[in-house]
Design an enzyme around this catalytic site. Structure first.
Site, PDB file in Angstrom:
ATOM      1  CD  GLU A  92      -3.030  -0.826   2.224  1.00  0.00           C
ATOM      2  OE1 GLU A  92      -2.805  -0.061   3.168  1.00  0.00           O
ATOM      3  OE2 GLU A  92      -4.092  -1.433   2.071  1.00  0.00           O
ATOM      4  CB  CYS A 112       2.538   8.054   2.948  1.00  0.00           C
ATOM      5  SG  CYS A 112       2.756   7.121   4.452  1.00  0.00           S
ATOM      6  CB  CYS A 119       5.979  -3.705  10.673  1.00  0.00           C
ATOM      7  SG  CYS A 119       7.237  -2.868  11.668  1.00  0.00           S
ATOM      8  CB  CYS A 123       3.437  -0.764  17.277  1.00  0.00           C
ATOM      9  SG  CYS A 123       5.191  -0.345  17.175  1.00  0.00           S
ATOM     10  CB  CYS A 126       0.780  -0.040  14.247  1.00  0.00           C
ATOM     11  SG  CYS A 126       1.302  -0.046  12.527  1.00  0.00           S
ATOM     12  N   GLY A 169       5.848  -0.711   7.555  1.00  0.00           N
ATOM     13  CA  GLY A 169       7.198  -1.173   7.881  1.00  0.00           C
ATOM     14  C   GLY A 169       8.073  -0.186   8.607  1.00  0.00           C
ATOM     15  CD  GLU A 170      11.628   1.399  12.146  1.00  0.00           C
ATOM     16  OE1 GLU A 170      10.550   1.928  12.482  1.00  0.00           O
ATOM     17  OE2 GLU A 170      12.676   2.055  11.978  1.00  0.00           O
ATOM     18  CB  SER A 201       8.367   8.002  10.347  1.00  0.00           C
ATOM     19  OG  SER A 201       7.757   7.704  11.579  1.00  0.00           O
ATOM     20  CB  SER A 224       7.225   6.364  16.411  1.00  0.00           C
ATOM     21  OG  SER A 224       6.998   6.757  15.074  1.00  0.00           O
ATOM     22  CG  LEU A 225       8.983   9.244  22.991  1.00  0.00           C
ATOM     23  CD1 LEU A 225      10.236   8.404  23.162  1.00  0.00           C
ATOM     24  CD2 LEU A 225       9.254  10.683  23.454  1.00  0.00           C
ATOM     25  CG  HIS A 226       4.138   5.949  20.077  1.00  0.00           C
ATOM     26  ND1 HIS A 226       3.584   6.921  19.278  1.00  0.00           N
ATOM     27  CD2 HIS A 226       4.688   5.032  19.228  1.00  0.00           C
ATOM     28  CE1 HIS A 226       3.779   6.596  18.009  1.00  0.00           C
ATOM     29  NE2 HIS A 226       4.455   5.476  17.959  1.00  0.00           N
ATOM     30  CG  ASN A 300      -5.292   7.742  12.284  1.00  0.00           C
ATOM     31  OD1 ASN A 300      -6.012   8.730  12.390  1.00  0.00           O
ATOM     32  ND2 ASN A 300      -4.032   7.829  11.891  1.00  0.00           N
ATOM     33  CB  CYS A 342      -0.320   7.352  10.701  1.00  0.00           C
ATOM     34  SG  CYS A 342       0.920   8.378  10.003  1.00  0.00           S
TER      35      CYS A 342
HETATM   36  N1  SAH Z   1       7.667   2.211  11.436  1.00  0.00           N
HETATM   37  C1  SAH Z   1       7.796   3.606  11.419  1.00  0.00           C
HETATM   38  C2  SAH Z   1       7.123   4.248  10.237  1.00  0.00           C
HETATM   39  C3  SAH Z   1       5.751   3.767   9.876  1.00  0.00           C
HETATM   40  S1  SAH Z   1       4.473   4.125  11.024  1.00  0.00           S
HETATM   41  C4  SAH Z   1       7.339   4.224  12.717  1.00  0.00           C
HETATM   42  O1  SAH Z   1       6.719   3.523  13.510  1.00  0.00           O
HETATM   43  O2  SAH Z   1       7.626   5.389  12.932  1.00  0.00           O
HETATM   44  C5  SAH Z   1       4.258   5.868  10.777  1.00  0.00           C
HETATM   45  C6  SAH Z   1       3.632   6.591  11.942  1.00  0.00           C
HETATM   46  O3  SAH Z   1       2.287   6.145  12.159  1.00  0.00           O
HETATM   47  C7  SAH Z   1       4.349   6.354  13.272  1.00  0.00           C
HETATM   48  O4  SAH Z   1       4.525   7.530  13.993  1.00  0.00           O
HETATM   49  C8  SAH Z   1       3.387   5.443  13.977  1.00  0.00           C
HETATM   50  O5  SAH Z   1       3.541   5.492  15.342  1.00  0.00           O
HETATM   51  C9  SAH Z   1       2.066   5.989  13.535  1.00  0.00           C
HETATM   52  N2  SAH Z   1       0.937   5.089  13.774  1.00  0.00           N
HETATM   53  C10 SAH Z   1       0.906   3.747  13.767  1.00  0.00           C
HETATM   54  N3  SAH Z   1      -0.334   3.284  14.020  1.00  0.00           N
HETATM   55  C11 SAH Z   1      -1.110   4.375  14.199  1.00  0.00           C
HETATM   56  C12 SAH Z   1      -2.483   4.572  14.447  1.00  0.00           C
HETATM   57  N4  SAH Z   1      -3.318   3.548  14.586  1.00  0.00           N
HETATM   58  N5  SAH Z   1      -2.927   5.842  14.551  1.00  0.00           N
HETATM   59  C13 SAH Z   1      -2.097   6.891  14.393  1.00  0.00           C
HETATM   60  N6  SAH Z   1      -0.800   6.773  14.132  1.00  0.00           N
HETATM   61  C14 SAH Z   1      -0.298   5.532  14.042  1.00  0.00           C
HETATM   62 FE1  SF4 Z   2       6.015  -1.128  12.533  1.00  0.00          FE
HETATM   63 FE2  SF4 Z   2       5.865   1.550  12.763  1.00  0.00          FE
HETATM   64 FE3  SF4 Z   2       3.636   0.036  12.822  1.00  0.00          FE
HETATM   65 FE4  SF4 Z   2       5.334  -0.057  14.877  1.00  0.00          FE
HETATM   66  S1  SF4 Z   2       4.137   1.729  14.199  1.00  0.00           S
HETATM   67  S2  SF4 Z   2       4.405  -1.840  13.884  1.00  0.00           S
HETATM   68  S3  SF4 Z   2       7.287   0.162  13.831  1.00  0.00           S
HETATM   69  S4  SF4 Z   2       5.005   0.273  11.104  1.00  0.00           S
END
Ligand code: SAH
Ligand code: SF4
Length: 353
Positions: A92, A112, A119, A123, A126, A169-170, A201, A224-226, A300, A342
């Site tokens: 995608e 994007c 991945c 997480c 995600c 993916g990462e 990212s 991506s700290l969270h 999201n 995202c």
């Molecule tokens: N793997 C990398 C890049 C892809 S994710 C990373 O994690 O940074 C891109 C961004 O989307 C990251 O900041 C991730 O934390 C965020 N993301 C993942 N799932 C999400 C969701 N359900 N809602 C909002 N942001 C999300």
């Molecule tokens: Fe992978 Fe980024 Fe999603 Fe975490 S947020 S599972 S690192 S794509």
């Protein structure tokens, strides 16, 4: 087989010289590749027939992506494609075009891109993480995603202006292919995007961030700290190390020191999980005074049961950070109704649509 979209301009030159042709032939391949989108080497009309035959014989190909599904948001700002790549896998990719953000009369057009299918980081919030890891994409597959969108919008005389590595993916877990794609896409003889128009990212892989800092590139970095502490972070990012928060902050500083580019910390805000006042204060303490920028993303919807906090909670979170002197913006995501935002990318869902 070697996909021409995999080659850096200097490698393209070496290829033509090794084949006994003059250096300028490389530009006769590069120019059409990024501006005319040939589907086969025979489509590059400037090349002598003999050279085309020799290239085909030597196993060179042009690997374009094939579109198998397209969804566009109601407002037309977001387009999500399911592309079939030359590895016969589907991925995608999302294009975001905001009329409100015009540059020189043309909309900012941000792709994007995905760097992996699935991945391995897992997480919990995600959708990509929840589908598990399938495969790493090659540089040519990353480049193909951008070129495919360029070919589509070029028909409207528009161009890709920005790139974010925020798809599936990462990126740091596929470092070599990711950086090769970045170099091809930013080379003035390749796709020619400005380095400053690209953001990587990452979930915060220390070695990857340091390596990227040492590349001597001007690309943007988002981490991506969270969560402001390891205990909470581990619940959201199960693969995080026990020192991940400190490592991430240190790696971010190193990136800033080496590149001069301010690092953005992404923070997906989840109701009742990481959105309390105390958590905001803890985050503010952690980042105060070091010039950091926090991008809050109200979560999201995905298959998991995380909820987006109320608007007032989101603004309060921002206010606490701002009052502590930490720069904070809220990312209002577009494309959620077509699962293009995202964290919502997950190939199996799109395929059954
Ligand atoms: N793997 C990398 C890049 C892809 S994710 C990373 O994690 O940074 C891109 C961004 O989307 C990251 O900041 C991730 O934390 C965020 N993301 C993942 N799932 C999400 C969701 N359900 N809602 C909002 N942001 C999300
Ligand atoms: Fe992978 Fe980024 Fe999603 Fe975490 S947020 S599972 S690192 S794509």
């Amino acid at each position: 087989m070697t996909d021409l979209y995999r080659l850096l301009p200097e490698e393209m030159e070496k290829m033509v010289i090794d084949m006994g042709y003059q250096r300028y032939r490389a530009d006769q391949i590069l120019m059409p590749l990024y501006f005319k989108f040939p589907k086969s080497i025979a489509d590059i009309k400037q090349l002598p027939k003999k050279m085309i035959a020799e290239m085909v014989e030597a196993g060179y190909t042009i690997g374009s992506a094939k579109e198998i599904h397209r969804v566009t948001s109601e407002d037309g700002d977001t387009t999500k494609l399911l592309l079939n790549l030359t590895n016969d896998k589907s991925v995608e990719t999302v294009l975001m075009q905001y009329e409100s953000e015009k540059e020189n009369g043309l909309p900012r057009s941000t792709v994007c891109v995905s760097t992996q299918i699935g991945c391995a980081m897992g997480c919990t919030f995600c959708a990509t993480g929840q589908m598990g890891f399938e495969t790493n994409l090659k540089a040519e597959h990353i480049v193909a995603q951008v070129v495919h969108f360029e070919e589509i919008i070029e028909q409207k005389k528009e161009h890709i202006t920005n790139l974010v590595f925020m798809g599936m993916g990462e990126p740091m877990a596929n470092y070599d292919e990711m950086i090769r794609a970045v170099k091809i896409l930013t080379d003035p003889r390749g796709f020619g995007l400005g380095q400053r128009h690209i953001t990587i990212s990452t979930i915060g892989i220390k070695e990857g961030i340091e390596k990227l800092a040492d590349e001597d590139l001007q690309i943007g970095l988002a981490i991506s700290l969270h969560a402001p502490n390891n205990e909470l972070r581990k619940k959201l990012v199960p693969t995080a190390t026990k020192d991940s928060v400190k490592e991430i902050i240190d790696a971010g500083h190193y990136y800033f020191k080496k590149t001069g580019r301010r690092v953005t910390f992404e923070y997906a805000l989840m109701e009742g999980v990481n959105d309390s006042r105390d958590t905001a204060q803890e985050l503010a303490e952690l980042l105060r005074g070091n010039g950091s920028h926090v991008n809050v993303i109200p979560i999201n919807p995905t298959a998991g049961d995380f909820k987006r906090p109320s608007k007032s909670r989101v603004f309060e979170f921002k206010r606490i950070l701002n009052e502590a002197g930490v720069n904070c913006t809220i990312r209002i995501e577009k494309g959620t109704e077509i699962s293009a935002a995202c964290g919502q990318l997950r190939t199996d869902i799109v395929q059954i649509k």
